[in-house]
Motif scaffolding. Structure first.
Motif, PDB file in Angstrom:
ATOM      1  N   ILE A 245       4.114  12.719 -11.499  1.00  0.00           N
ATOM      2  CA  ILE A 245       3.293  13.296 -10.434  1.00  0.00           C
ATOM      3  C   ILE A 245       3.724  14.739 -10.228  1.00  0.00           C
ATOM      4  N   GLN A 246       2.772  15.646 -10.207  1.00  0.00           N
ATOM      5  CA  GLN A 246       3.085  17.062 -10.034  1.00  0.00           C
ATOM      6  C   GLN A 246       3.273  17.354  -8.543  1.00  0.00           C
TER       7      GLN A 246
ATOM      8  N   ASN B  64       0.817  -1.221   0.000  1.00  0.00           N
ATOM      9  CA  ASN B  64       0.000   0.000   0.000  1.00  0.00           C
ATOM     10  C   ASN B  64       0.848   1.268   0.000  1.00  0.00           C
ATOM     11  N   ILE B  65       1.959   1.226  -0.743  1.00  0.00           N
ATOM     12  CA  ILE B  65       2.807   2.399  -0.925  1.00  0.00           C
ATOM     13  C   ILE B  65       2.437   3.031  -2.266  1.00  0.00           C
ATOM     14  N   ARG B  66       2.092   4.310  -2.247  1.00  0.00           N
ATOM     15  CA  ARG B  66       1.693   4.997  -3.482  1.00  0.00           C
ATOM     16  C   ARG B  66       2.873   5.103  -4.447  1.00  0.00           C
ATOM     17  N   CYS B  67       2.609   4.782  -5.717  1.00  0.00           N
ATOM     18  CA  CYS B  67       3.608   4.902  -6.773  1.00  0.00           C
ATOM     19  C   CYS B  67       2.941   5.446  -8.029  1.00  0.00           C
ATOM     20  N   PRO B  68       3.676   6.140  -8.889  1.00  0.00           N
ATOM     21  CA  PRO B  68       3.113   6.544 -10.179  1.00  0.00           C
ATOM     22  C   PRO B  68       2.837   5.313 -11.037  1.00  0.00           C
ATOM     23  N   ALA B  69       1.916   5.438 -11.970  1.00  0.00           N
ATOM     24  CA  ALA B  69       1.656   4.353 -12.919  1.00  0.00           C
ATOM     25  C   ALA B  69       2.865   4.179 -13.836  1.00  0.00           C
ATOM     26  N   VAL B  70       3.177   2.924 -14.191  1.00  0.00           N
ATOM     27  CA  VAL B  70       4.287   2.631 -15.102  1.00  0.00           C
ATOM     28  C   VAL B  70       3.761   1.844 -16.291  1.00  0.00           C
ATOM     29  N   PHE B  71       4.441   2.005 -17.437  1.00  0.00           N
ATOM     30  CA  PHE B  71       4.018   1.362 -18.666  1.00  0.00           C
ATOM     31  C   PHE B  71       5.239   0.840 -19.407  1.00  0.00           C
TER      32      PHE B  71
ATOM     33  N   ILE C 260       7.723  12.031  -4.577  1.00  0.00           N
ATOM     34  CA  ILE C 260       7.100  13.285  -4.970  1.00  0.00           C
ATOM     35  C   ILE C 260       5.930  13.530  -4.017  1.00  0.00           C
ATOM     36  N   ILE C 261       5.934  14.677  -3.373  1.00  0.00           N
ATOM     37  CA  ILE C 261       4.824  15.062  -2.512  1.00  0.00           C
ATOM     38  C   ILE C 261       3.817  15.799  -3.395  1.00  0.00           C
ATOM     39  N   GLU C 262       2.706  15.142  -3.703  1.00  0.00           N
ATOM     40  CA  GLU C 262       1.743  15.679  -4.658  1.00  0.00           C
ATOM     41  C   GLU C 262       1.190  17.016  -4.186  1.00  0.00           C
ATOM     42  N   ASN C 263       1.122  17.952  -5.116  1.00  0.00           N
ATOM     43  CA  ASN C 263       0.678  19.304  -4.775  1.00  0.00           C
ATOM     44  C   ASN C 263      -0.724  19.327  -4.184  1.00  0.00           C
ATOM     45  N   ARG C 264      -1.653  18.592  -4.788  1.00  0.00           N
ATOM     46  CA  ARG C 264      -3.052  18.674  -4.378  1.00  0.00           C
ATOM     47  C   ARG C 264      -3.326  17.984  -3.055  1.00  0.00           C
ATOM     48  N   SER C 265      -2.785  16.778  -2.875  1.00  0.00           N
ATOM     49  CA  SER C 265      -3.148  15.971  -1.706  1.00  0.00           C
ATOM     50  C   SER C 265      -2.110  15.959  -0.593  1.00  0.00           C
ATOM     51  N   GLY C 266      -0.864  16.289  -0.925  1.00  0.00           N
ATOM     52  CA  GLY C 266       0.206  16.189   0.066  1.00  0.00           C
ATOM     53  C   GLY C 266       0.672  14.765   0.286  1.00  0.00           C
ATOM     54  N   ALA C 267       0.168  13.821  -0.533  1.00  0.00           N
ATOM     55  CA  ALA C 267       0.546  12.417  -0.400  1.00  0.00           C
ATOM     56  C   ALA C 267       1.920  12.167  -1.018  1.00  0.00           C
TER      57      ALA C 267
END
Length: 384
Positions: free
Chosen positions: A182-183, A113-120, A250-257
């Motif tokens: 992630i911004q 349950n660790i947040r990661c960006p999507a990869v392709f 990356i600490i997301e701008n909108r959520s702080g996650a």
């Protein structure tokens, strides 16, 4: 990195021998280095590297070996052989591979349950098996460091044109993958573990970097982010980690996650930051390797600013071009409102290493203008 280790141990009156496969390294010029030697390249002459290093360990009666760059991975591959001659505190090779491959640790992170960006995968995109890609995207090498090979793609047309080429940065496409961008702001966490148990940590925010959009921090400030710290700790516990490890979030701008974007299963470029914050990772690694363990350290000093002068100098021109206000950038660069209290590469009491770096930087600049520049093999690593 090696200079931070050399300076840390040398100041504690521990005899340090430094080594590299290229002449003129910073650490060899340090007053804290009792001697230095060259070994064969751990990338192109692996067997020669192993044999030479073991021979030198025996010759100098070294009771601890502390690798810092990607040579750590080759040493881990031959870990049991090295442990017959010296003490170390590094992970096993399979642990390193699990953390080093940027397109693989995401599966374990998802289980935890660790947040990661999507990869392709590149092939999936080329074959049209991926729909609705979340632009902007980053093309990144599966292995390697130093920011080489990372390119931002802002549109489907730009991606199509890029993937239409036969190679990327002169390497085959199977060396790369695509990651959602992630911004937010880059936050780094470094930790020390002993056989799966936490021992120390430090966290810091990147204020400037080189290369400027995806590289190593040149100016940073120590701050806490419990979400990022807890995420890395869960990952390292799951891997039963032994030694140091650093990760970028990356600490997301909108959520702080906190989103985990990269893992470095070795010493990292901003090692001096931890030492300045009261977490002397090199000395703690030395004590684990030489004496078996160290007491856990639960905190670090926040608000500490450190600077890598060499990297900041290299980033000056591109940073100035990117700055919205040139005057504000110049003012902050030359007359910052909060000055760095520690420097990675410059010490008044030990000035020669910085001079060595300046000479090497000038030499590389001349080679680059001559069209001979290429990302260094120590950044490109291919480990399997």
């Amino acid at each position: 990195m090696a200079y931070a280790v050399t300076r840390s141990l040398g100041r504690r009156y521990i005899r340090v021998y430094t080594a590299d496969f290229l002449p003129g390294s910073m650490s060899s010029a340090s007053r804290y280095s009792s001697g230095s030697f060259l070994y064969p390249s751990p990338f192109s002459q692996q067997s020669g590297f192993v044999e030479t290093l073991i021979e030198k360990l025996k010759l100098h009666c070294c009771n601890v070996l502390i690798p810092v760059g990607e040579e750590t991975y080759l040493i881990a591959k031959h870990k049991q052989r090295f442990l017959q001659h010296t003490g170390m505190a590094i992970p096993d090779y399979d642990q390193i591979l699990a953390a080093h491959n940027k397109d693989q640790w995401g599966a374990l992170a998802a289980q935890l349950n660790i947040r990661c960006p999507a990869v392709f995968a590149i092939d999936d995109i080329r074959q049209g098996r991926v729909a609705d890609l979340p632009f902007p995207l980053l093309i990144k090498p599966k292995q390697g460091g130093g920011g080489w090979g990372i390119v931002q793609v802002d549109s489907p047309r730009e991606l199509e044109a890029l993937l239409g080429r036969q190679e990327h940065w002169g390497r085959p496409w199977d060396r790369f993958f695509v990651q959602e961008k992630i911004q937010g702001q880059t936050h780094c966490v470094a930790m020390l573990f002993r056989q799966g148990e936490y021992r120390a940590r430090v966290g810091y925010r990147q204020l400037r970097s080189y290369p400027i959009k995806c590289g190593q921090a040149t100016l940073r400030i120590s701050v806490e982010h419990r979400g990022a710290e807890e995420s890395l700790q869960r990952l390292l516990e799951a891997l039963n980690w032994h030694g140091v490890c650093q990760a970028d979030f990356i600490i997301e701008n909108r959520s702080g996650a906190a989103y985990l974007i990269d893992v470095n299963p070795r010493f990292w470029g901003s090692l001096a930051q931890g030492i300045a914050c009261g977490v002397d990772f090199p000395y703690m690694v030395y004590k684990i390797a030489a004496r078996g363990d160290v007491p856990p350290q639960d905190s670090f000093r926040t608000g500490v600013i450190t600077r890598w002068i060499g990297g900041d100098m290299a980033a000056f021109v591109p940073s100035l071009k990117e700055a919205g206000s040139k005057i504000a950038f110049l003012r902050e660069y030359f007359w910052p409102h909060r000055r760095a209290s520690h420097y990675d590469d410059l010490s008044i009491s030990d000035p020669l290493p910085f001079m060595y770096w300046m000479a090497d930087a000038l030499y590389r600049s001349v080679k680059k203008r001559g069209g001979k520049s290429r990302s260094h093999e120590s950044l490109e690593g291919i480990w399997e």
